[in-house]
Design a protein around this motif. Structure first.
Motif, mmCIF file in Angstrom:
data_model
loop_
_atom_site.group_PDB
_atom_site.id
_atom_site.type_symbol
_atom_site.label_atom_id
_atom_site.label_comp_id
_atom_site.label_asym_id
_atom_site.label_seq_id
_atom_site.Cartn_x
_atom_site.Cartn_y
_atom_site.Cartn_z
ATOM 1 N N PHE A 64 106.192 13.161 -42.242
ATOM 2 C CA PHE A 64 105.499 11.962 -42.711
ATOM 3 C C PHE A 64 104.103 12.318 -43.212
ATOM 4 N N PHE A 65 103.690 11.609 -44.256
ATOM 5 C CA PHE A 65 102.348 11.746 -44.824
ATOM 6 C C PHE A 65 101.740 10.352 -44.910
ATOM 7 N N ARG A 66 100.455 10.261 -44.645
ATOM 8 C CA ARG A 66 99.757 8.973 -44.696
ATOM 9 C C ARG A 66 98.740 8.968 -45.843
ATOM 10 N N ASP A 67 98.384 7.750 -46.267
ATOM 11 C CA ASP A 67 97.267 7.521 -47.185
ATOM 12 C C ASP A 67 97.392 8.320 -48.474
ATOM 13 N N ARG A 69 97.743 8.346 -52.352
ATOM 14 C CA ARG A 69 97.516 7.482 -53.521
ATOM 15 C C ARG A 69 98.257 8.077 -54.721
ATOM 16 N N ILE A 70 99.561 7.890 -54.727
ATOM 17 C CA ILE A 70 100.388 8.456 -55.786
ATOM 18 C C ILE A 70 101.304 7.384 -56.350
ATOM 19 N N GLY A 71 101.760 7.617 -57.585
ATOM 20 C CA GLY A 71 102.703 6.732 -58.240
ATOM 21 C C GLY A 71 104.012 7.454 -58.510
ATOM 22 N N HIS A 72 104.822 6.880 -59.403
ATOM 23 C CA HIS A 72 106.130 7.458 -59.697
ATOM 24 C C HIS A 72 106.017 8.905 -60.185
ATOM 25 N N ALA A 73 105.121 9.143 -61.137
ATOM 26 C CA ALA A 73 105.024 10.478 -61.741
ATOM 27 C C ALA A 73 104.635 11.522 -60.713
ATOM 28 N N GLU A 74 103.676 11.187 -59.846
ATOM 29 C CA GLU A 74 103.238 12.152 -58.834
ATOM 30 C C GLU A 74 104.320 12.385 -57.775
ATOM 31 N N GLN A 75 105.045 11.331 -57.429
ATOM 32 C CA GLN A 75 106.133 11.483 -56.465
ATOM 33 C C GLN A 75 107.203 12.425 -57.024
ATOM 34 N N ILE A 76 107.540 12.251 -58.286
ATOM 35 C CA ILE A 76 108.540 13.117 -58.921
ATOM 36 C C ILE A 76 108.034 14.552 -59.008
ATOM 37 N N ALA A 77 106.781 14.735 -59.385
ATOM 38 C CA ALA A 77 106.218 16.090 -59.496
ATOM 39 C C ALA A 77 106.224 16.789 -58.137
ATOM 40 N N PHE A 78 105.886 16.053 -57.071
ATOM 41 C CA PHE A 78 105.916 16.634 -55.731
ATOM 42 C C PHE A 78 107.337 17.041 -55.363
ATOM 43 N N ALA A 79 108.303 16.172 -55.633
ATOM 44 C CA ALA A 79 109.693 16.472 -55.283
ATOM 45 C C ALA A 79 110.190 17.714 -56.013
ATOM 46 N N ARG A 80 109.769 17.901 -57.254
ATOM 47 C CA ARG A 80 110.248 19.049 -58.036
ATOM 48 C C ARG A 80 109.830 20.386 -57.430
ATOM 49 N N LEU A 81 108.839 20.381 -56.571
ATOM 50 C CA LEU A 81 108.422 21.621 -55.912
ATOM 51 C C LEU A 81 109.489 22.120 -54.940
ATOM 52 N N PHE A 82 110.452 21.266 -54.589
ATOM 53 C CA PHE A 82 111.415 21.600 -53.548
ATOM 54 C C PHE A 82 112.860 21.650 -54.041
ATOM 55 N N GLY A 83 113.084 21.386 -55.331
ATOM 56 C CA GLY A 83 114.435 21.473 -55.853
ATOM 57 C C GLY A 83 114.633 20.605 -57.077
ATOM 58 N N LYS A 84 115.873 20.553 -57.540
ATOM 59 C CA LYS A 84 116.217 19.726 -58.682
ATOM 60 C C LYS A 84 116.326 18.273 -58.256
ATOM 61 N N ARG A 259 110.951 6.659 -34.756
ATOM 62 C CA ARG A 259 110.751 5.413 -35.507
ATOM 63 C C ARG A 259 109.402 5.479 -36.210
ATOM 64 N N PHE A 260 109.418 5.164 -37.502
ATOM 65 C CA PHE A 260 108.211 5.284 -38.330
ATOM 66 C C PHE A 260 107.771 3.911 -38.803
ATOM 67 N N ARG A 261 106.512 3.598 -38.541
ATOM 68 C CA ARG A 261 105.924 2.346 -39.023
ATOM 69 C C ARG A 261 105.229 2.624 -40.352
ATOM 70 N N TRP A 262 105.720 1.970 -41.387
ATOM 71 C CA TRP A 262 105.165 2.171 -42.724
ATOM 72 C C TRP A 262 103.794 1.523 -42.853
ATOM 73 N N ALA A 263 102.968 2.105 -43.709
ATOM 74 C CA ALA A 263 101.688 1.536 -44.116
ATOM 75 C C ALA A 263 101.514 1.862 -45.586
ATOM 76 N N PRO A 264 100.662 1.137 -46.302
ATOM 77 C CA PRO A 264 100.440 1.477 -47.713
ATOM 78 C C PRO A 264 100.061 2.953 -47.864
ATOM 79 N N GLY A 265 100.731 3.632 -48.794
ATOM 80 C CA GLY A 265 100.461 5.047 -49.019
ATOM 81 C C GLY A 265 101.254 5.986 -48.142
ATOM 82 N N SER A 266 102.138 5.457 -47.279
ATOM 83 C CA SER A 266 102.962 6.324 -46.443
ATOM 84 C C SER A 266 104.096 6.944 -47.262
ATOM 85 N N VAL A 267 104.427 8.199 -46.927
ATOM 86 C CA VAL A 267 105.535 8.913 -47.563
ATOM 87 C C VAL A 267 106.350 9.588 -46.464
ATOM 88 N N ALA A 268 107.667 9.450 -46.534
ATOM 89 C CA ALA A 268 108.574 10.151 -45.627
ATOM 90 C C ALA A 268 109.451 11.088 -46.451
#
Length: 321
Positions: A64-67, A69-84, A259-268
């Protein structure tokens, strides 16, 4: 060797004496989960940081990561570091414009498609899209709009579940092949219902799969995708039902969960080959919206303990780019 320290989460990562960044990792529960602090997923990440995140994922199964401040493009770029990255979902008809990789987990869409507000299409325990012959290797989910309370997500460690079985039950599970299929969750006549019918995803998977990286054995039963089929090869429907209920119960024992409680900016970020998860359906009746965004990494074909591979019955492998 990658260096990982288990410390209380701090504001910034700590460089070691050689100048290598060492992330702050705080375990969340006894068998599964850890929170990683001091890293900005929207910025460039050094190779050693990516390695540490990958190693933490394999060790803790969900991180889990907190806080963030990323959008769709940054989420996709981060994911690409780990595979297709795969397209959003085999049945997704309306990804966000310009981002075909993004799957909205959106209570507003569920209300539109199903006639009632829901936290998720599936409120049962499941591993993502195991009706595919190559289910996603991992998923990354980012919070956007959240209810003031409720709407948490829980994960379970399927490696711990397998290891906790009596030896005789492990020996039986090692030999089983279970049918996984996609159960329709869409209004009759809707575009989603047509898409589900056209794709018709069905596969047989070993009840125990060997993780391709760690070599660990995981109990691969995914109730959300096996409950509708209720079929174990070589067993009657009644026998299959009883065996599956036993394995589902073992896979979701409370001590194996976090169990993870979501907050704005949370990433699992979870290893789909070693976990199942449950979107807790306690927020829908409040009338609040809940919107998260998911990307998935292309998966491999599961392999059982004796080397046998999963079997495609219907549909096609789901590939990324």
């Amino acid at each position: 060797m990658t260096q990982v320290q288990e410390n209380p989460v701090q504001e910034n990562p700590v460089p070691d004496r050689a100048g290598t960044t060492v992330l702050d990792i705080a375990p969340s529960a006894g068998y599964i989960g850890a929170e990683i602090g001091g890293v900005d997923l929207g910025g460039p990440l050094a190779p050693e940081v990516v390695d540490q995140i990958r190693n933490a994922l394999h060790e803790y199964k969900v991180i889990f990561f907190r806080d963030q401040r990323i959008g769709h493009a940054e989420q996709i770029a981060f994911a690409r570091l780990f595979g297709k990255i795969t397209p959003a979902h085999p049945h997704e008809e309306r990804p966000p414009a310009g981002f075909p990789e993004i799957l909205p987990i959106d209570s507003r869409r569920y209300e539109e498609n199903l006639g009632r507000k829901r936290t998720s299409y599936d409120h049962s325990w499941h591993t993502d899209v195991t009706a595919l012959v190559n289910p996603p290797a991992a998923s990354i989910l980012r919070a956007d709009i959240l209810p003031p309370y409720g709407g948490d997500t829980t994960w379970t460690n399927l490696v711990a579940a397998y290891e906790g079985l009596p030896q005789e039950l492990r020996d039986l599970a090692d030999t089983l092949d279970i049918k996984h299929q996609f159960a329709p969750r869409a209004a009759a006549g809707s575009q989603r219902a047509r898409k589900i019918s056209e794709a018709n995803l069905v596969a047989y998977h070993p009840a125990v799969r060997v993780h391709p990286v760690t070599g660990e054995r995981a109990l691969f039963v995914s109730p959300g995708f096996t409950r509708g089929a209720r079929e174990i090869r070589g067993f009657s429907p009644e026998q299959s039902e009883q065996i599956l209920r036993l394995l589902w119960q073992e896979a979701t024992r409370i001590e194996y969960t976090v169990r993870f409680r979501w907050a704005p900016g949370s990433v699992a970020f979870w290893d789909n080959r070693a976990t199942a998860h449950l979107a807790i359906g306690d927020a829908a009746h409040l009338g609040h919206d809940r919107v998260l965004y998911r990307v998935t990494l292309e998966g491999d074909i599961p392999i059982g303990v004796d080397g046998r591979e999963s079997e495609l019955v219907s549909g096609e492998p789901f590939l990324g780019s």
